[in-house]
Design a protein around this motif. Structure first.
Motif, short mmCIF file in Angstrom:
data_model
loop_
_atom_site.label_atom_id
_atom_site.label_comp_id
_atom_site.label_asym_id
_atom_site.label_seq_id
_atom_site.Cartn_x
_atom_site.Cartn_y
_atom_site.Cartn_z
N LEU A 69 5.66 2.98 3.45
CA LEU A 69 4.45 3.59 2.89
C LEU A 69 3.38 2.54 2.63
O LEU A 69 3.67 1.35 2.51
CB LEU A 69 4.79 4.31 1.58
CG LEU A 69 5.71 5.52 1.72
CD1 LEU A 69 6.04 6.09 0.35
CD2 LEU A 69 5.05 6.58 2.59
N PRO A 70 2.12 2.97 2.54
CA PRO A 70 1.03 2.02 2.25
C PRO A 70 1.20 1.38 0.87
O PRO A 70 1.86 1.93 -0.02
CB PRO A 70 -0.22 2.91 2.28
CG PRO A 70 0.17 4.13 3.04
CD PRO A 70 1.63 4.33 2.77
N LEU A 71 0.58 0.23 0.71
CA LEU A 71 0.57 -0.43 -0.59
C LEU A 71 -0.17 0.42 -1.62
O LEU A 71 -1.07 1.20 -1.27
CB LEU A 71 -0.13 -1.79 -0.49
CG LEU A 71 0.59 -2.90 0.26
CD1 LEU A 71 -0.35 -4.11 0.39
CD2 LEU A 71 1.86 -3.31 -0.47
N ILE A 72 0.17 0.26 -2.86
CA ILE A 72 -0.56 0.92 -3.94
C ILE A 72 -1.79 0.08 -4.27
O ILE A 72 -1.68 -1.08 -4.65
CB ILE A 72 0.34 1.09 -5.19
CG1 ILE A 72 1.53 1.99 -4.87
CG2 ILE A 72 -0.47 1.64 -6.35
CD1 ILE A 72 2.59 2.02 -5.96
N ASP A 73 -2.97 0.64 -4.07
CA ASP A 73 -4.19 -0.09 -4.41
C ASP A 73 -5.06 0.73 -5.37
O ASP A 73 -5.20 0.40 -6.53
CB ASP A 73 -4.97 -0.50 -3.16
CG ASP A 73 -5.09 0.62 -2.12
OD1 ASP A 73 -5.26 1.78 -2.51
OD2 ASP A 73 -5.05 0.31 -0.91
N PHE A 74 -5.63 1.83 -4.87
CA PHE A 74 -6.43 2.72 -5.72
C PHE A 74 -5.64 4.03 -5.87
O PHE A 74 -5.63 4.85 -4.94
CB PHE A 74 -7.79 3.00 -5.08
CG PHE A 74 -8.54 1.75 -4.69
CD1 PHE A 74 -9.24 1.03 -5.64
CD2 PHE A 74 -8.54 1.30 -3.39
CE1 PHE A 74 -9.94 -0.11 -5.30
CE2 PHE A 74 -9.24 0.16 -3.02
CZ PHE A 74 -9.93 -0.55 -3.97
N PRO A 75 -4.97 4.25 -6.99
CA PRO A 75 -4.07 5.40 -7.08
C PRO A 75 -4.72 6.70 -7.52
O PRO A 75 -4.04 7.71 -7.65
CB PRO A 75 -3.07 4.94 -8.15
CG PRO A 75 -3.91 4.11 -9.07
CD PRO A 75 -4.91 3.41 -8.19
N HIS A 76 -6.01 6.70 -7.75
CA HIS A 76 -6.68 7.90 -8.26
C HIS A 76 -7.28 8.72 -7.11
O HIS A 76 -7.89 8.16 -6.19
CB HIS A 76 -7.77 7.53 -9.25
CG HIS A 76 -7.24 6.89 -10.50
ND1 HIS A 76 -6.94 5.55 -10.60
CD2 HIS A 76 -6.95 7.43 -11.72
CE1 HIS A 76 -6.50 5.28 -11.82
NE2 HIS A 76 -6.49 6.39 -12.51
N TRP A 77 -7.14 10.04 -7.22
CA TRP A 77 -7.55 10.95 -6.15
C TRP A 77 -8.30 12.14 -6.72
O TRP A 77 -8.06 12.57 -7.85
CB TRP A 77 -6.31 11.46 -5.39
CG TRP A 77 -5.60 10.38 -4.64
CD1 TRP A 77 -4.73 9.45 -5.16
CD2 TRP A 77 -5.69 10.10 -3.24
NE1 TRP A 77 -4.28 8.61 -4.17
CE2 TRP A 77 -4.84 8.99 -2.98
CE3 TRP A 77 -6.39 10.69 -2.19
CZ2 TRP A 77 -4.70 8.45 -1.71
CZ3 TRP A 77 -6.24 10.16 -0.92
CH2 TRP A 77 -5.41 9.05 -0.68
N VAL A 78 -9.20 12.72 -5.89
CA VAL A 78 -9.95 13.90 -6.29
C VAL A 78 -10.21 14.75 -5.05
O VAL A 78 -10.37 14.23 -3.94
CB VAL A 78 -11.28 13.49 -6.97
CG1 VAL A 78 -12.16 12.65 -6.05
CG2 VAL A 78 -12.05 14.71 -7.47
#
Length: 349
Positions: free
Chosen positions: A249-258
């Motif tokens: 899976l991709p790295l965790i960078d910006f975990p916020h979503w809308v």
């Protein structure tokens, strides 16, 4: 949704970059309101044709007008588009990651496109409000990495400068590896937003200005789209959903979503609410690692994506309370629906 939008009778709303992911949803939401006329700008005849294919009935009825502006950075190009407009949603902006000529391909277009719009807006005598699509990129300090314990607010600013990002000798190794591809892009968003606020403070126009700064945007398109043409964030999320069991899976960078539909709505609410004047709205209702999309894909779509398990490490939070206190946004579209709607669309094309 339109019942929450208090556009006065005989409003004319300009949406720039009207074929973009967010802007096409703005058109759809605005065109539900009978008393509103909508004007959209696009760069090419191909983009105009794409809008015509979806919104042709509104064009034929006169509710929607489409104008081609090939280069939004040129002075005066928005003068005609802004004639008789009462509200403007400026969405058009370049998204370039990994550019080799940062100043000419990223920084100058972002700043000049915004200032060009504002200069034309100053001449528009019926204008009441302007909202501009920014990004959480203009808020975050990438040098701080995941920054556990810190909460970003609308008062925070990305500290990067035009001069730093434009330097051909810029040493990206100074930043955490996960964020290096985004350094120059985030600077362009900060430069464009700060430039707009500085212009507004100097020129003191009568109309209101606000910024909508979303985090990663997810959700379906209204115009036909292939997987290859998805936005960066939609490509990331759908890629996880459509991955194979052994994929990393991709790295965790910006975990916020809308959801994209909420982003569109936030712009329109800001345009019609005088309390939005001078505000920056960070849209960040969901905080999840990429593995959350694998879980949704398995449970909601019956797929067999990556089996990698991710947990969010201690990392920054975001204060978005003015979205509720000013815009009354407290009923966000569920992340599960955002992903399912997008994946269903791209797998059925």
């Amino acid at each position: 949704m339109s019942s929450a939008l208090n556009f006065p009778e005989n409003s004319t709303v300009l949406v720039t970059g009207a074929n973009g992911h967010v802007a096409q949803h703005m058109l759809e939401q605005l065109l539900r309101i009978p008393s509103v006329k909508v004007r959209g700008t696009v760069r090419t005849a191909t983009s105009e044709a794409a809008l015509q294919a979806v919104f042709g009935n509104y064009v034929a009825s006169g509710s929607l007008e489409i104008i081609q502006i090939p280069d939004i950075t040129q002075e005066g190009v928005f003068d005609t588009a802004l004639r008789d407009c009462t509200h403007v949603a400026h969405v058009a902006s370049p998204l370039v990651v990994g550019s080799t000529n940062v100043e000419d391909e990223v920084l100058k277009p972002a700043l000049r496109g915004t200032l060009s719009l504002l200069a034309s807006a100053e001449k528009a005598n019926k204008l009441k409000s302007v909202v501009i699509t920014g990004s959480f990129a203009s808020v975050i300090d990438l040098m701080q990495d995941l920054r556990p314990g810190y909460t970003y607010t609308p008062k925070d600013w990305n500290p990067l400068t035009y001069e730093l990002a434009a330097d051909p000798a810029l040493d990206l190794s100074r930043w955490p590896e996960r964020y290096r591809p985004f350094v120059t892009y985030t600077t362009s968003k900060k430069v464009a937003e700060r430039g707009a606020w500085d212009w507004w403070a100097e020129h003191k126009p009568a109309w209101d200005l606000s910024f909508v700064n979303p985090t990663y945007i997810l959700g379906p398109y209204l115009l036909p789209v292939s997987r290859e043409k998805l936005s960066f964030s939609c490509h990331l999320a759908s890629g996880v959903a459509l991955s194979s069991p052994k994929d990393n899976l991709p790295l965790i960078d910006f975990p916020h979503w809308v959801d994209v539909r909420d982003v569109a709505l936030a712009h329109l609410l800001a345009l019609t609410n005088p309390q939005a004047r001078g505000e920056r709205f960070i849209l960040a209702p969901n905080k999840v690692p990429p593995s959350a999309f694998a879980k949704i894909a398995k449970e909601r779509l019956g797929l067999h994506p990556s089996e990698e398990i991710q947990e969010l490490p201690p990392m920054f939070d975001i204060d978005s309370r003015n979205c509720e206190s000013v815009l009354s946004m407290n009923d966000w579209i569920a992340l599960e629906d955002s992903l399912v709607d997008l994946v269903n669309q791209i797998t059925q094309n």
